[in-house]
Design a protein around this motif. Structure first.
Motif, PDB file in Angstrom:
ATOM      1  N   TRP A  35      28.906  27.731 -68.734  1.00  0.00           N
ATOM      2  CA  TRP A  35      28.100  27.550 -67.521  1.00  0.00           C
ATOM      3  C   TRP A  35      28.823  28.013 -66.262  1.00  0.00           C
ATOM      4  O   TRP A  35      28.185  28.338 -65.254  1.00  0.00           O
ATOM      5  N   LEU A  36      30.138  28.061 -66.282  1.00  0.00           N
ATOM      6  CA  LEU A  36      30.889  28.572 -65.142  1.00  0.00           C
ATOM      7  C   LEU A  36      30.926  30.095 -65.100  1.00  0.00           C
ATOM      8  O   LEU A  36      31.416  30.678 -64.136  1.00  0.00           O
ATOM      9  N   THR A  40      32.545  34.757 -71.847  1.00  0.00           N
ATOM     10  CA  THR A  40      31.362  35.286 -72.524  1.00  0.00           C
ATOM     11  C   THR A  40      31.790  35.884 -73.848  1.00  0.00           C
ATOM     12  O   THR A  40      32.790  36.599 -73.916  1.00  0.00           O
ATOM     13  N   GLY A  41      31.056  35.572 -74.888  1.00  0.00           N
ATOM     14  CA  GLY A  41      31.356  36.105 -76.210  1.00  0.00           C
ATOM     15  C   GLY A  41      30.117  36.642 -76.872  1.00  0.00           C
ATOM     16  O   GLY A  41      29.102  36.918 -76.219  1.00  0.00           O
ATOM     17  N   SER A  42      30.194  36.788 -78.179  1.00  0.00           N
ATOM     18  CA  SER A  42      29.081  37.320 -78.955  1.00  0.00           C
ATOM     19  C   SER A  42      29.031  36.588 -80.288  1.00  0.00           C
ATOM     20  O   SER A  42      30.020  36.555 -81.019  1.00  0.00           O
ATOM     21  N   SER A  43      27.895  35.995 -80.593  1.00  0.00           N
ATOM     22  CA  SER A  43      27.750  35.235 -81.828  1.00  0.00           C
ATOM     23  C   SER A  43      26.903  35.995 -82.832  1.00  0.00           C
ATOM     24  O   SER A  43      25.922  36.656 -82.467  1.00  0.00           O
ATOM     25  N   GLY A  80      35.914  26.710 -71.489  1.00  0.00           N
ATOM     26  CA  GLY A  80      35.548  27.732 -72.465  1.00  0.00           C
ATOM     27  C   GLY A  80      35.723  27.295 -73.902  1.00  0.00           C
ATOM     28  O   GLY A  80      35.817  28.140 -74.796  1.00  0.00           O
ATOM     29  N   GLY A  81      35.726  25.993 -74.154  1.00  0.00           N
ATOM     30  CA  GLY A  81      35.979  25.503 -75.497  1.00  0.00           C
ATOM     31  C   GLY A  81      34.809  25.625 -76.450  1.00  0.00           C
ATOM     32  O   GLY A  81      34.987  25.471 -77.658  1.00  0.00           O
ATOM     33  N   ALA A  82      33.614  25.900 -75.947  1.00  0.00           N
ATOM     34  CA  ALA A  82      32.430  25.979 -76.798  1.00  0.00           C
ATOM     35  C   ALA A  82      31.801  27.372 -76.777  1.00  0.00           C
ATOM     36  O   ALA A  82      30.639  27.542 -77.157  1.00  0.00           O
ATOM     37  N   THR A  83      32.564  28.371 -76.350  1.00  0.00           N
ATOM     38  CA  THR A  83      32.064  29.741 -76.244  1.00  0.00           C
ATOM     39  C   THR A  83      32.657  30.591 -77.359  1.00  0.00           C
ATOM     40  O   THR A  83      33.872  30.565 -77.575  1.00  0.00           O
ATOM     41  N   GLY A 433      40.455  24.100 -74.546  1.00  0.00           N
ATOM     42  CA  GLY A 433      39.603  25.258 -74.784  1.00  0.00           C
ATOM     43  C   GLY A 433      40.364  26.559 -74.856  1.00  0.00           C
ATOM     44  O   GLY A 433      41.456  26.657 -75.426  1.00  0.00           O
ATOM     45  N   GLN A 434      39.771  27.596 -74.263  1.00  0.00           N
ATOM     46  CA  GLN A 434      40.453  28.882 -74.114  1.00  0.00           C
ATOM     47  C   GLN A 434      41.318  28.906 -72.863  1.00  0.00           C
ATOM     48  O   GLN A 434      42.357  29.553 -72.826  1.00  0.00           O
TER      49      GLN A 434
END
Length: 471
Positions: A35-36, A40-43, A80-83, A433-434
């Motif tokens: 949300w911040l 950004t990643g790709s699933s 970023g722990g859930a991205t 997280g990250q």
């Protein structure tokens, strides 16, 4: 479309059905960015199981096929722990469909619910039976209890009630291999072995998927007293905190601090707020008492603050005279994250220190940061009552990525080295997280890190749970 092997996709579809899969790029997009907007990643696919059995089936499949899994709740995390990463190979497992409150027991002061229940809904369910669930965050309308547990979230009431860890009695967890640990015990005392509950709380999805929890409820406060104070320095606020604890005991629920630059930032960037005091002060505090008895609470707070004024611990006080004024005070405090996002790019430091070390840290850190950059903007605020500071450095909104990266590395080292010297923590309530993964390796001892890795290897031998996060 998903880039998963067709056979794997077929097995996941059999486990969760059409309603449990998100495959198209547009549908996956909200799950792929925090949300911040920092990560950004790709699933490959978003899986949304509806219950514990479906979650177990998904994890069994992913364990067998060595498919990495990123568990996600409300996606409101700060680190970023859930991205997912950028590989496109990771499955996002969203818990949002597991949103049932299974039981409320007012006699035992417990509530049992699934991981995808919004924090605000838990608060409301407690209130319906004249009870109180004290975890309170700015994101409570969108964060889930599973995410709160996974990160051991803090919030504004930790001073009295503790972090999320202190608010949970039991858990239900799906392990990486699909087995289910049924630990939903509503007990205050249980000395039957290792405390597995605490192992999973704060593990950030690296050891298993929390699917349900038994939460502790408290008697509902019927009275509150709130004040805003101004002080000449942070030492004065530390002294005031000690005095309020002595005078008010456990009625002291919140003691929120912010520096003058923090308040100025909010006043400039958040609508419909105004300075609570007529004059400027170097530091401010928002204080709140709460009690199950309605008599004398305001007088207790006013009496303690009068002593602080007489002793010089504080310079000015505004005691709330109405619910509207209390809401106005809290709107200022809750506007700090929004103000930072609008004003610039924040290098965040979510740190914890012994309360006795906070003033010395603040002086040393500011001197060191200004020596490194005389124009540095320091936004210092946080939960002073439990030693948790958000000691942030704000860069201009148009800062180039390479400038931000270089400044982050430089300022992190200055701040975190000083935190370590004071026996503090570089992650107080937002998780690792990250964002702080590499920093954690720098500050954890070899023994401590080795123990964490051994636990991880024991529970997740295929290393599929939230890879690249925490450790």
């Amino acid at each position: 479309m998903s880039n998963l092997h067709p056979q794997l996709l077929k097995r996941l579809h059999a486990a969760v059905g059409d309603a449990g899969l998100v495959i198209d790029s547009e549908g996956k997009a909200p799950y792929e960015t925090d949300w911040l907007k920092k990560f950004t990643g790709s699933s490959s696919i978003v899986v949304r199981p509806a219950n514990t059995a479906e979650t177990a089936a998904v994890m069994c499949i992913c364990h067998e096929t060595h498919t990495p899994v990123v568990t996600q709740g409300g996606n409101t995390g700060m680190s970023g722990g859930a991205t997912p990463d950028g590989s496109g190979a990771q499955v996002v497992l969203s818990t949002v469909r597991m949103n049932a409150i299974r039981a409320v027991d007012p006699l035992n002061n417990t509530l049992t619910c699934e991981a995808g229940v919004l924090l605000a809904h838990i608060q409301a369910a407690a209130q319906e039976v004249d009870r109180f669930f004290p975890l309170s965050l700015g994101s409570e309308g969108s964060c889930t209890i599973g995410g709160n547990l996974a990160t051991n979230a803090g919030g504004i009431a930790v001073l009295r009630y503790g972090n999320t860890r202190e608010l949970a009695l039991g858990l239900e967890v799906v392990l990486p291999d699909g087995r289910v640990w049924h630990g939903l015990r509503a007990l205050r005392k249980d000395n039957t072995g290792y405390d597995l509950r605490d192992l999973f709380i704060g593990s950030e999805g690296t050891l298993g998927v929390i699917t349900a929890a038994v939460l502790k409820l408290s008697p509902r406060p019927v009275a509150r007293a709130t004040a805003w104070v101004g002080a000449r320095d942070i030492e004065a606020l530390v002294q005031l905190l000690a005095q309020l604890r002595a005078d008010c005991g456990e009625r002291l629920v919140a003691f929120e601090m912010m520096s003058a630059p923090s308040l100025a930032l909010i006043l400039a960037h958040v609508a419909d707020v105004r300075a609570p005091l007529g004059e400027e002060h170097a530091f401010h505090a928002l204080i709140e008492l709460a009690d199950t008895q309605g008599e004398g609470l305001a007088s207790l707070l006013e009496g303690s603050l009068e002593k602080a004024l007489e002793s010089g611990s504080v310079q000015d006080v505004a005691v709330s005279a109405s619910g509207a004024q209390t809401q106005a005070f809290w709107k200022i405090r809750e506007g700090i994250s929004q103000a930072q996002m609008r004003a610039g790019k924040a290098i965040k430091h979510d740190i914890a220190l012994p309360i006795s070390a906070i003033a010395g840290f603040a002086h040393r850190a500011e001197a060191a940061l200004r020596a490194a950059d005389p124009d540095v903007r320091i936004i210092n605020f946080g939960h002073l009552g439990d030693g948790n500071l958000h000691y942030n450095v704000l860069l201009p909104l148009d800062s180039a990525p390479e400038v931000l990266a270089a400044a982050t590395a430089r300022f992190n080292r200055i701040v975190h080295d000083m935190v370590a010297e004071a026996d503090g923590s570089i992650s107080a309530e937002h998780g690792v997280g990250q964002l702080r993964r590499d920093e954690l390796r720098h500050y954890k001892s070899e023994v401590e890190f080795d123990l964490m890795m051994r636990i991880k290897q024991s529970l997740d031998p295929n290393q599929i749970m939230n890879p690249g996060k925490l450790i």
